[in-house]
Design an enzyme around this catalytic site. Structure first.
Site, short mmCIF file in Angstrom:
data_model
loop_
_atom_site.label_atom_id
_atom_site.label_comp_id
_atom_site.label_asym_id
_atom_site.label_seq_id
_atom_site.Cartn_x
_atom_site.Cartn_y
_atom_site.Cartn_z
N ASP A 129 26.23 33.16 47.53
CA ASP A 129 24.85 33.57 47.23
C ASP A 129 24.43 33.23 45.80
O ASP A 129 23.30 32.79 45.57
CB ASP A 129 24.62 35.06 47.56
CG ASP A 129 25.57 35.98 46.81
OD1 ASP A 129 26.61 35.49 46.30
OD2 ASP A 129 25.28 37.18 46.72
N GLY A 171 33.29 29.85 43.45
CA GLY A 171 34.73 29.94 43.68
C GLY A 171 35.15 29.13 44.89
O GLY A 171 34.45 29.11 45.89
N ARG A 173 59.05 53.23 50.92
CA ARG A 173 58.04 53.22 49.86
C ARG A 173 56.63 53.10 50.42
O ARG A 173 56.44 52.71 51.57
CB ARG A 173 58.25 52.01 48.94
CG ARG A 173 59.36 52.18 47.97
CD ARG A 173 59.60 50.87 47.24
NE ARG A 173 60.60 51.04 46.20
CZ ARG A 173 61.30 50.05 45.67
NH1 ARG A 173 61.10 48.81 46.08
NH2 ARG A 173 62.16 50.29 44.72
N ASP A 183 34.58 36.43 50.28
CA ASP A 183 34.09 37.83 50.35
C ASP A 183 33.23 38.08 51.59
O ASP A 183 32.98 39.22 51.96
CB ASP A 183 33.25 38.14 49.10
CG ASP A 183 34.07 38.06 47.82
OD1 ASP A 183 35.29 37.90 47.91
OD2 ASP A 183 33.47 38.16 46.73
N ARG A 232 54.72 50.73 45.07
CA ARG A 232 54.77 49.43 44.42
C ARG A 232 53.46 48.71 44.72
O ARG A 232 52.89 48.88 45.80
CB ARG A 232 55.92 48.57 44.96
CG ARG A 232 57.29 49.06 44.58
CD ARG A 232 57.59 48.81 43.10
NE ARG A 232 58.96 49.17 42.76
CZ ARG A 232 59.38 50.39 42.42
NH1 ARG A 232 58.51 51.40 42.38
NH2 ARG A 232 60.64 50.61 42.12
O1 F6P Z 1 33.56 35.72 44.90
C1 F6P Z 1 34.77 35.19 45.26
C2 F6P Z 1 35.89 35.71 44.39
O2 F6P Z 1 37.09 35.16 44.88
C3 F6P Z 1 35.97 37.22 44.31
O3 F6P Z 1 36.56 37.78 45.44
C4 F6P Z 1 36.74 37.40 43.02
O4 F6P Z 1 36.44 38.64 42.39
C5 F6P Z 1 36.25 36.27 42.18
O5 F6P Z 1 35.76 35.29 43.05
C6 F6P Z 1 37.30 35.69 41.25
O6 F6P Z 1 36.74 34.68 40.48
P1 F6P Z 1 37.55 33.77 39.44
O7 F6P Z 1 38.00 32.55 40.19
O8 F6P Z 1 36.58 33.46 38.38
O9 F6P Z 1 38.72 34.56 38.95
#
Ligand code: F6P
Length: 362
Positions: free
Chosen positions: A117, A14, A177, A142, A278
Site C-alpha cells: 500500500d 519490502g 518449555r 503482511d 525461549r
Molecule cells: O511490511 C512488510 C515487512 O516485512 C513487515 O512485516 C516488517 O515490519 C517490515 O517489512 C520490515 O522491514 P525492513 O525490511 O525494513 O526491516
C-alpha cells in the site's frame, strides 16, 4: 489510438516470495500475446532516478528456470525510496521530477508496479504528477492491502512461520518449555493468525485483539493441569505491551523498527510462573524463502491480468484476488481500504474453537 508497445516493471517496498514469478508472468504475457518490449527497472523508483535510467531489457533467457523458484526480486527493491522525501547525505530532497523524466526518457507506454500500500500510494502520486500510465499488483507478506483477499508473498510467509512452529514443537516437548515465536506483520496479525492455526499454537497474539498476561498464564496452567507441560505461542511483532506501548528496537542511525514483543511476553511469563520460555524471532526468512506453489500461482495470474489491463489502456487499476479469481479495482481502493484482522473473522472463531488463547483479556 496508438498501441502499447513498450512497458516497464518495477518492484517496490519490502521483498517477498513470488515477485520473480510475477515478473516472469508479465514478461511472457506481454511478449507472447502482444509482442511488447519489456524493461525491468532496478531498485524500484531509484532506477528511474539514475542517468541513464538503470533498466534491463527482459528476454526469454532470463527466465530459463530458477527464477520462478527463487525468493526476493532479481530487479531489486527498496522500502526507503519515497521520491517526495528522498534522503541523501542527511538531507531530504524531492526526486519526483527526476524519476518522471527518467520514465519519459525511456519512452515507456506503461508501467506495472508491484508493491504494497505504501509503494502504491507513492507511485500513484508520481503517476498523477507525471502522467505515467500505471497498473498495480499487490504484494506484501503482511497481507494488509485492501480490496484483495491475498497479496503476493503472504502464503510463503505463513508457510515459513508454520514450519518454524513445527520445528519448535519437538524441542518444546523435549524440554517442557514454552516456545515463543515472533513473526512479522507491521500493523496486521494475518501471519500470526494463519500460521498459529496451521502450526497448532496454544496462544496466538495479534495487534487487533487485546490480550492479558494473566489470560496467557491461565491457558498455560490449564494445559499443565491436563499434563501438557510444553506450549507454543505465536506473536505478531506489532502486538503491544500490556500497558499499550509498542516494542521497538532503536538502531545506530536512529532508525526504529518493531521487535522484541516475544522477549517481553517470555519475561512476563517467567516472572510470574515457573514455566521456562525461549524466544525465536523469525524475521526476514519470512520474506526471502522460495515462494510456495500458492504464491507462484497467484503471482502468475496477477501478471497476466496486469498486462491485459495495460494493453486495454485501463490505467490506474490494481489487480485483486476475489472469490478464487483475478479482478481489478481502482488503485485508490487498494490504498485506502486497509485490511487487518477483524474480530469477527471466521478464522478467529476457528482458533477459539481449537482451544487457542487469542486474547480478549480473561
Ligand atoms: O511490511 C512488510 C515487512 O516485512 C513487515 O512485516 C516488517 O515490519 C517490515 O517489512 C520490515 O522491514 P525492513 O525490511 O525494513 O526491516
Amino acid at each position: 489510438m496508438s498501441k502499447i508497445k513498450k512497458i516497464g516493471i518495477l518492484t517496490s517496498g519490502g521483498d517477498c516470495g513470488g515477485l520473480n514469478a510475477a515478473i516472469r508472468s508479465i514478461f511472457f504475457r506481454a511478449k507472447t500475446k502482444y509482442n511488447m518490449d519489456v524493461y525491468g527497472i532496478r531498485d524500484g523508483t531509484i532506477g528511474l532516478a539514475k542517468r541513464p535510467p538503470d533498466v534491463q531489457k527482459l528476454t526469454r533467457n532470463i527466465f530459463r528456470g530458477y527464477l520462478l523458484r527463487q525468493g526476493g526480486t532479481f530487479l531489486g527493491s527498496n522500502n526507503k525510496d519515497n521520491p517526495f522525501k528522498f534522503q541523501k547525505k542527511g538531507k531530504i530532497i524531492d526526486t519526483s521530477k527526476l524519476i518522471i523524466e527518467g520514465y519519459k526518457s525511456l519512452n515507456l507506454d506503461g508501467l506495472i508496479i508491484i508493491g504494497g500500500d505504501g509503494s502504491m500510494k507513492i507511485l500513484k502520486k508520481l503517476a498523477m504528477k507525471g502522467k505515467m500510465n500505471i497498473v498495480a499488483i499487490p504484494k506484501t507478506i503482511d497481507n494488509d492491502v485492501g480490496a484483495t483477499e491475498n497479496s503476493i508473498g503472504f502464503h510463503t510467509a505463513i508457510d515459513v512461520a508454520t514450519q518454524a512452529l513445527d520445528n519448535l514443537q519437538s524441542t518444546a516437548a523435549s524440554h517442557r518449555r514454552s516456545m515463543i515465536l515472533e513473526v512479522m506483520g507491521r500493523d496486521a496479525g494475518h501471519i500470526a493468525l494463519h500460521a498459529g492455526i496451521a502450526g497448532g499454537a496454544d496462544v496466538i497474539l495479534i495487534p487487533e485483539i487485546k490480550y492479558s498476561i494473566k489470560g496467557i498464564i491461565n491457558k498455560l496452567n490449564e494445559m499443565k493441569e491436563n499434563k501438557i507441560q510444553h506450549s507454543l505461542i505465536i506473536v505478531a511483532e506489532a502486538v503491544k505491551k500490556e500497558n499499550g506501548l509498542k516494542v521497538i528496537q532503536k538502531y545506530i542511525n536512529d532508525e526504529k523498527r518493531l521487535g522484541g514483543i516475544g522477549e517481553y511476553i517470555a519475561s512476563e511469563i517467567m516472572k510470574k510462573t515457573d514455566i521456562e520460555c525461549r524466544v525465536t524471532t523469525l524475521g526476514h526468512v519470512q520474506r526471502g524463502a522460495p515462494p510456495t506453489a500458492n504464491d507462484r500461482i497467484l503471482a502468475s495470474a496477477f501478471g497476466v491480468y496486469a498486462v491485459d489491463l495495460l494493453a486495454k489502456k485501463n490505467f490506474n487499476r490494481m489487480v485483486a484476488w476475489n472469490n478464487r479469481r483475478v479482478v481489478d479495482v481502482p488503485i485508490d481502493k487498494g490504498i485506502k481500504t486497509y485490511r487487518n484482522v477483524k474480530r469477527n473473522d471466521p478464522l478467529v472463531e476457528t482458533a477459539l474453537s481449537l482451544g487457542t488463547y487469542i486474547g480478549d483479556i480473561k
